[in-house]
Design an enzyme around this catalytic site. Structure first.
Site: not given
Ligand SMILES: N[C@@H](CCC(=O)N[C@@H](CS)C(=O)NCC(=O)O)C(=O)O
Length: 312
Positions: A58, A91, A120, A137, A183
Protein backbone atom coordinates in the site's frame (compact mmCIF):
# COMPACT_ATOMS: atom_id res chain seq x y z
CA UNK A 1 -16.16 -3.92 4.20
CA UNK A 2 -17.95 -3.41 7.52
CA UNK A 3 -21.56 -2.30 7.87
CA UNK A 4 -22.60 -1.44 11.44
CA UNK A 5 -19.71 -3.52 12.72
CA UNK A 6 -20.59 -6.63 10.66
CA UNK A 7 -18.25 -7.92 7.95
CA UNK A 8 -19.98 -8.21 4.57
CA UNK A 9 -19.07 -11.44 2.81
CA UNK A 10 -20.19 -10.13 -0.59
CA UNK A 11 -17.26 -7.76 -0.28
CA UNK A 12 -15.25 -6.95 -3.40
CA UNK A 13 -12.12 -4.80 -3.49
CA UNK A 14 -13.99 -2.34 -5.68
CA UNK A 15 -14.25 1.21 -4.59
CA UNK A 16 -17.09 3.69 -4.84
CA UNK A 17 -17.85 5.15 -8.27
CA UNK A 18 -19.61 8.24 -9.50
CA UNK A 19 -22.24 7.97 -12.25
CA UNK A 20 -19.54 8.29 -14.96
CA UNK A 21 -17.58 5.34 -13.59
CA UNK A 22 -14.99 7.48 -11.81
CA UNK A 23 -13.26 5.97 -8.77
CA UNK A 24 -14.04 7.74 -5.46
CA UNK A 25 -11.78 7.18 -2.44
CA UNK A 26 -13.35 6.75 0.99
CA UNK A 27 -12.53 9.44 3.55
CA UNK A 28 -10.80 8.35 6.75
CA UNK A 29 -12.72 8.16 10.02
CA UNK A 30 -10.32 8.07 12.98
CA UNK A 31 -8.46 11.35 13.22
CA UNK A 32 -6.97 11.60 16.74
CA UNK A 33 -3.47 12.90 17.48
CA UNK A 34 -0.83 11.99 20.09
CA UNK A 35 -0.83 14.54 22.95
CA UNK A 36 2.27 16.03 24.61
CA UNK A 37 1.41 14.07 27.75
CA UNK A 38 1.35 10.81 25.80
CA UNK A 39 4.68 11.72 24.17
CA UNK A 40 6.20 12.04 27.67
CA UNK A 41 4.96 8.53 28.49
CA UNK A 42 6.45 7.24 25.22
CA UNK A 43 9.82 8.75 26.15
CA UNK A 44 10.07 6.74 29.38
CA UNK A 45 8.27 3.56 28.39
CA UNK A 46 10.38 0.43 27.96
CA UNK A 47 8.20 -0.76 25.10
CA UNK A 48 6.43 0.96 22.21
CA UNK A 49 3.04 2.38 23.22
CA UNK A 50 1.80 2.54 19.62
CA UNK A 51 1.83 0.21 16.64
CA UNK A 52 1.56 1.07 12.97
CA UNK A 53 -0.43 -1.52 11.06
CA UNK A 54 0.64 -1.48 7.44
CA UNK A 55 0.63 -3.29 4.12
CA UNK A 56 3.88 -3.18 2.14
CA UNK A 57 1.80 -3.19 -1.03
CA UNK A 58 0.00 0.00 0.00
CA UNK A 59 1.48 3.36 -1.02
CA UNK A 60 -0.37 5.23 1.76
CA UNK A 61 0.91 2.85 4.43
CA UNK A 62 4.42 2.99 3.00
CA UNK A 63 4.42 6.78 3.43
CA UNK A 64 4.22 6.24 7.18
CA UNK A 65 6.84 3.46 7.23
CA UNK A 66 9.35 5.65 5.41
CA UNK A 67 8.69 8.60 7.73
CA UNK A 68 9.12 6.39 10.80
CA UNK A 69 12.51 5.17 9.50
CA UNK A 70 13.72 8.56 8.24
CA UNK A 71 12.90 10.22 11.56
CA UNK A 72 14.40 7.41 13.65
CA UNK A 73 11.21 6.60 15.57
CA UNK A 74 11.55 2.80 15.38
CA UNK A 75 11.95 2.26 19.12
CA UNK A 76 8.78 4.23 19.91
CA UNK A 77 6.41 2.90 17.28
CA UNK A 78 6.20 -0.81 16.54
CA UNK A 79 5.20 -2.07 13.08
CA UNK A 80 2.94 -4.96 12.19
CA UNK A 81 2.06 -5.87 8.65
CA UNK A 82 -0.54 -7.76 6.70
CA UNK A 83 -0.18 -10.44 4.06
CA UNK A 84 0.20 -8.97 0.57
CA UNK A 85 -3.01 -10.27 -0.99
CA UNK A 86 -6.45 -9.02 0.05
CA UNK A 87 -8.68 -11.89 1.20
CA UNK A 88 -12.47 -12.22 1.23
CA UNK A 89 -12.20 -10.83 4.77
CA UNK A 90 -9.97 -7.91 3.79
CA UNK A 91 -6.38 -7.61 5.02
CA UNK A 92 -5.12 -10.63 6.99
CA UNK A 93 -2.45 -9.95 9.58
CA UNK A 94 0.84 -11.68 8.82
CA UNK A 95 2.24 -14.41 11.06
CA UNK A 96 3.62 -12.86 14.21
CA UNK A 97 1.34 -9.81 13.86
CA UNK A 98 -1.89 -11.60 14.71
CA UNK A 99 -1.82 -11.62 18.52
CA UNK A 100 -4.85 -9.36 18.95
CA UNK A 101 -6.74 -10.09 15.73
CA UNK A 102 -6.70 -12.22 12.58
CA UNK A 103 -8.00 -9.56 10.19
CA UNK A 104 -7.64 -5.77 10.05
CA UNK A 105 -11.39 -5.28 10.25
CA UNK A 106 -11.32 -6.62 13.82
CA UNK A 107 -9.16 -3.66 14.85
CA UNK A 108 -11.87 -1.39 13.47
CA UNK A 109 -14.67 -3.11 15.40
CA UNK A 110 -12.54 -3.30 18.55
CA UNK A 111 -12.37 0.51 18.28
CA UNK A 112 -15.98 1.08 17.26
CA UNK A 113 -18.30 -1.91 17.42
CA UNK A 114 -20.72 -0.18 15.00
CA UNK A 115 -18.10 0.86 12.43
CA UNK A 116 -19.26 1.11 8.79
CA UNK A 117 -16.69 1.43 6.00
CA UNK A 118 -13.60 -0.17 4.57
CA UNK A 119 -10.97 -1.51 6.94
CA UNK A 120 -7.97 0.25 5.42
CA UNK A 121 -4.28 0.46 6.26
CA UNK A 122 -2.34 2.30 7.57
CA UNK A 123 -3.65 2.70 11.09
CA UNK A 124 -1.89 3.84 14.21
CA UNK A 125 -2.98 1.75 17.17
CA UNK A 126 -2.83 2.59 20.87
CA UNK A 127 -1.43 -0.61 22.42
CA UNK A 128 -2.77 0.15 25.91
CA UNK A 129 -6.26 1.35 25.03
CA UNK A 130 -6.58 -1.26 22.29
CA UNK A 131 -7.97 1.29 19.84
CA UNK A 132 -7.20 2.87 16.50
CA UNK A 133 -6.26 6.49 17.00
CA UNK A 134 -5.83 7.45 13.37
CA UNK A 135 -6.34 5.81 9.95
CA UNK A 136 -5.31 8.62 7.62
CA UNK A 137 -1.75 8.47 6.32
CA UNK A 138 -1.51 12.25 5.82
CA UNK A 139 -2.33 12.76 9.51
CA UNK A 140 0.04 9.97 10.55
CA UNK A 141 2.89 11.68 8.65
CA UNK A 142 2.12 14.83 10.60
CA UNK A 143 1.87 12.95 13.91
CA UNK A 144 5.32 11.41 13.36
CA UNK A 145 6.92 14.64 12.19
CA UNK A 146 5.24 17.11 14.57
CA UNK A 147 3.65 15.42 17.59
CA UNK A 148 6.70 13.17 18.11
CA UNK A 149 9.25 15.92 17.42
CA UNK A 150 11.02 15.45 20.76
CA UNK A 151 11.44 11.68 20.23
CA UNK A 152 13.08 11.84 16.80
CA UNK A 153 16.48 10.17 16.75
CA UNK A 154 17.29 11.84 13.42
CA UNK A 155 16.92 15.59 13.49
CA UNK A 156 14.99 16.04 10.31
CA UNK A 157 11.90 18.13 9.66
CA UNK A 158 9.72 16.72 6.90
CA UNK A 159 7.69 19.93 6.64
CA UNK A 160 9.80 22.95 7.64
CA UNK A 161 7.69 26.07 8.19
CA UNK A 162 9.45 28.08 5.49
CA UNK A 163 8.63 25.40 2.89
CA UNK A 164 5.25 24.44 4.22
CA UNK A 165 3.27 26.30 1.55
CA UNK A 166 5.31 24.91 -1.32
CA UNK A 167 5.12 21.41 0.13
CA UNK A 168 1.32 21.61 0.39
CA UNK A 169 1.14 22.95 -3.16
CA UNK A 170 3.37 20.14 -4.48
CA UNK A 171 1.43 17.48 -2.57
CA UNK A 172 -1.82 18.79 -3.99
CA UNK A 173 -0.33 18.96 -7.49
CA UNK A 174 0.54 15.24 -7.47
CA UNK A 175 -2.29 13.79 -5.36
CA UNK A 176 -5.28 13.78 -7.69
CA UNK A 177 -3.28 13.56 -10.91
CA UNK A 178 -0.67 10.97 -9.91
CA UNK A 179 -0.88 9.30 -6.46
CA UNK A 180 -4.59 8.78 -6.83
CA UNK A 181 -4.46 9.23 -10.62
CA UNK A 182 -3.08 5.72 -11.15
CA UNK A 183 -5.94 4.31 -9.03
CA UNK A 184 -8.46 6.41 -10.98
CA UNK A 185 -7.11 4.80 -14.17
CA UNK A 186 -6.98 1.29 -12.71
CA UNK A 187 -10.44 1.27 -11.13
CA UNK A 188 -12.25 3.28 -13.82
CA UNK A 189 -15.28 1.47 -15.17
CA UNK A 190 -15.76 3.63 -18.25
CA UNK A 191 -13.41 4.47 -21.12
CA UNK A 192 -13.92 8.18 -20.46
CA UNK A 193 -12.98 7.94 -16.77
CA UNK A 194 -9.91 5.83 -17.64
CA UNK A 195 -8.76 8.26 -20.37
CA UNK A 196 -9.13 11.29 -18.07
CA UNK A 197 -6.97 9.62 -15.44
CA UNK A 198 -4.41 8.36 -17.99
CA UNK A 199 -3.98 11.90 -19.36
CA UNK A 200 -3.51 13.31 -15.85
CA UNK A 201 -0.89 10.69 -14.95
CA UNK A 202 1.29 11.31 -18.01
CA UNK A 203 0.87 15.06 -17.99
CA UNK A 204 2.18 14.98 -14.41
CA UNK A 205 5.08 12.68 -15.28
CA UNK A 206 6.15 15.04 -18.10
CA UNK A 207 5.98 17.92 -15.62
CA UNK A 208 8.07 15.98 -13.08
CA UNK A 209 10.63 14.98 -15.71
CA UNK A 210 11.17 18.66 -16.45
CA UNK A 211 11.21 19.58 -12.75
CA UNK A 212 13.92 17.01 -11.96
CA UNK A 213 16.17 18.33 -14.71
CA UNK A 214 17.01 21.11 -12.23
CA UNK A 215 16.33 19.66 -8.81
CA UNK A 216 17.59 16.99 -6.47
CA UNK A 217 14.47 16.79 -4.29
CA UNK A 218 10.80 17.53 -4.91
CA UNK A 219 10.76 20.78 -2.90
CA UNK A 220 13.67 22.77 -1.41
CA UNK A 221 17.17 21.36 -0.99
CA UNK A 222 16.50 18.50 1.41
CA UNK A 223 14.18 15.54 1.77
CA UNK A 224 10.65 16.53 2.73
CA UNK A 225 7.27 14.92 3.02
CA UNK A 226 6.77 15.61 -0.70
CA UNK A 227 9.56 13.19 -1.61
CA UNK A 228 7.89 10.46 0.43
CA UNK A 229 4.52 11.08 -1.22
CA UNK A 230 5.99 11.04 -4.70
CA UNK A 231 8.30 8.08 -4.12
CA UNK A 232 5.60 5.61 -3.07
CA UNK A 233 3.80 5.98 -6.41
CA UNK A 234 6.96 6.10 -8.55
CA UNK A 235 8.36 2.91 -7.07
CA UNK A 236 5.15 0.95 -7.76
CA UNK A 237 4.67 2.26 -11.27
CA UNK A 238 6.71 -0.11 -13.45
CA UNK A 239 5.97 -3.04 -11.13
CA UNK A 240 2.21 -2.79 -11.01
CA UNK A 241 0.48 0.31 -12.37
CA UNK A 242 1.98 0.13 -15.87
CA UNK A 243 0.47 -3.31 -16.44
CA UNK A 244 -2.46 -3.76 -14.09
CA UNK A 245 -3.79 -0.18 -14.07
CA UNK A 246 -3.12 0.29 -17.82
CA UNK A 247 -1.04 3.45 -17.31
CA UNK A 248 1.20 2.24 -20.11
CA UNK A 249 2.22 5.18 -22.26
CA UNK A 250 5.71 5.05 -20.77
CA UNK A 251 7.48 3.39 -17.83
CA UNK A 252 9.31 5.36 -15.14
CA UNK A 253 12.48 3.78 -16.55
CA UNK A 254 11.78 5.74 -19.76
CA UNK A 255 12.13 9.08 -17.94
CA UNK A 256 15.86 9.70 -17.28
CA UNK A 257 15.49 12.52 -14.71
CA UNK A 258 12.71 10.83 -12.74
CA UNK A 259 14.66 7.56 -12.79
CA UNK A 260 17.75 9.31 -11.44
CA UNK A 261 15.62 10.80 -8.67
CA UNK A 262 14.07 7.42 -7.85
CA UNK A 263 17.54 5.87 -7.64
CA UNK A 264 18.70 8.72 -5.43
CA UNK A 265 15.93 8.03 -2.94
CA UNK A 266 16.40 4.26 -3.10
CA UNK A 267 20.03 4.66 -2.13
CA UNK A 268 18.73 5.92 1.25
CA UNK A 269 17.95 2.94 3.56
CA UNK A 270 14.63 4.40 4.84
CA UNK A 271 13.31 4.19 1.28
CA UNK A 272 14.85 0.89 0.16
CA UNK A 273 14.13 -1.06 3.35
CA UNK A 274 10.44 -0.22 3.17
CA UNK A 275 10.12 -1.30 -0.48
CA UNK A 276 8.97 -4.90 -0.92
CA UNK A 277 8.75 -5.87 -4.59
CA UNK A 278 7.26 -9.28 -3.74
CA UNK A 279 4.42 -7.73 -1.69
CA UNK A 280 3.73 -5.06 -4.30
CA UNK A 281 3.42 -7.54 -7.17
CA UNK A 282 1.45 -10.16 -5.25
CA UNK A 283 -0.79 -7.56 -3.69
CA UNK A 284 -1.83 -5.63 -6.77
CA UNK A 285 -2.17 -8.69 -8.97
CA UNK A 286 -4.43 -10.33 -6.36
CA UNK A 287 -7.17 -7.76 -7.06
CA UNK A 288 -9.69 -10.19 -8.58
CA UNK A 289 -11.76 -7.52 -10.28
CA UNK A 290 -8.72 -6.49 -12.35
CA UNK A 291 -6.95 -9.85 -12.62
CA UNK A 292 -9.47 -12.70 -12.18
CA UNK A 293 -6.97 -15.57 -12.53
CA UNK A 294 -4.56 -14.05 -10.03
CA UNK A 295 -1.47 -14.67 -12.15
CA UNK A 296 1.46 -12.60 -10.91
CA UNK A 297 3.87 -11.49 -13.66
CA UNK A 298 7.46 -12.70 -13.45
CA UNK A 299 8.94 -9.37 -14.56
CA UNK A 300 9.91 -6.69 -14.90
CA UNK A 301 13.61 -6.72 -14.06
CA UNK A 302 14.45 -3.18 -12.94
CA UNK A 303 17.89 -1.68 -12.48
CA UNK A 304 17.01 -0.26 -9.06
CA UNK A 305 16.52 -3.75 -7.56
CA UNK A 306 20.22 -3.49 -6.73
CA UNK A 307 19.33 -1.21 -3.82
CA UNK A 308 17.07 -3.77 -2.18
CA UNK A 309 19.51 -6.58 -1.42
CA UNK A 310 17.84 -9.61 0.16
CA UNK A 311 14.59 -7.79 0.88
CA UNK A 312 13.34 -7.93 -2.71
N1 LIG B 1 -6.96 7.69 3.20
C1 LIG B 1 -6.29 6.51 3.45
C2 LIG B 1 -6.36 5.53 2.28
C3 LIG B 1 -5.80 4.21 2.66
C4 LIG B 1 -6.16 3.11 1.64
O1 LIG B 1 -6.96 3.32 0.72
N2 LIG B 1 -5.59 1.91 1.86
C5 LIG B 1 -5.90 0.77 1.00
C6 LIG B 1 -4.67 0.00 0.62
S1 LIG B 1 -3.64 0.86 -0.53
C7 LIG B 1 -6.75 -0.23 1.77
O2 LIG B 1 -6.47 -0.52 2.92
N3 LIG B 1 -7.76 -0.80 1.12
C8 LIG B 1 -8.61 -1.81 1.68
C9 LIG B 1 -10.04 -1.56 1.29
O3 LIG B 1 -10.28 -0.61 0.53
O4 LIG B 1 -10.87 -2.31 1.74
C10 LIG B 1 -4.86 6.89 3.80
O5 LIG B 1 -4.19 7.58 3.01
O6 LIG B 1 -4.45 6.52 4.88
Amino acid sequence: MLVNGIWQDKWQPVQKQDEQGRFLRQTSSFRERISAEQVNCMAVSTEPLYTLYVAYICPWATRTLIARSLLGLEEYIAVKWVEPALTDYGWKLADGANDIATYMHELYTQTDSEFSGRATVPVIWDNHKGQIINNESADILDILNTDLESLKQHKLDLKPTELSEEISWFNERIYHSFNNGVYRAGFATSQQAYCEAYEDVFETLEWLEERFSKRVYAVGKHITESDIRLFVTLVRFDLAYYGLFKTNKKRISDYPNISAYLNRLLSIPAFSMNTRVDHIKQGYYSIKQLNPNGIVPEGPELSWFKYLGERK
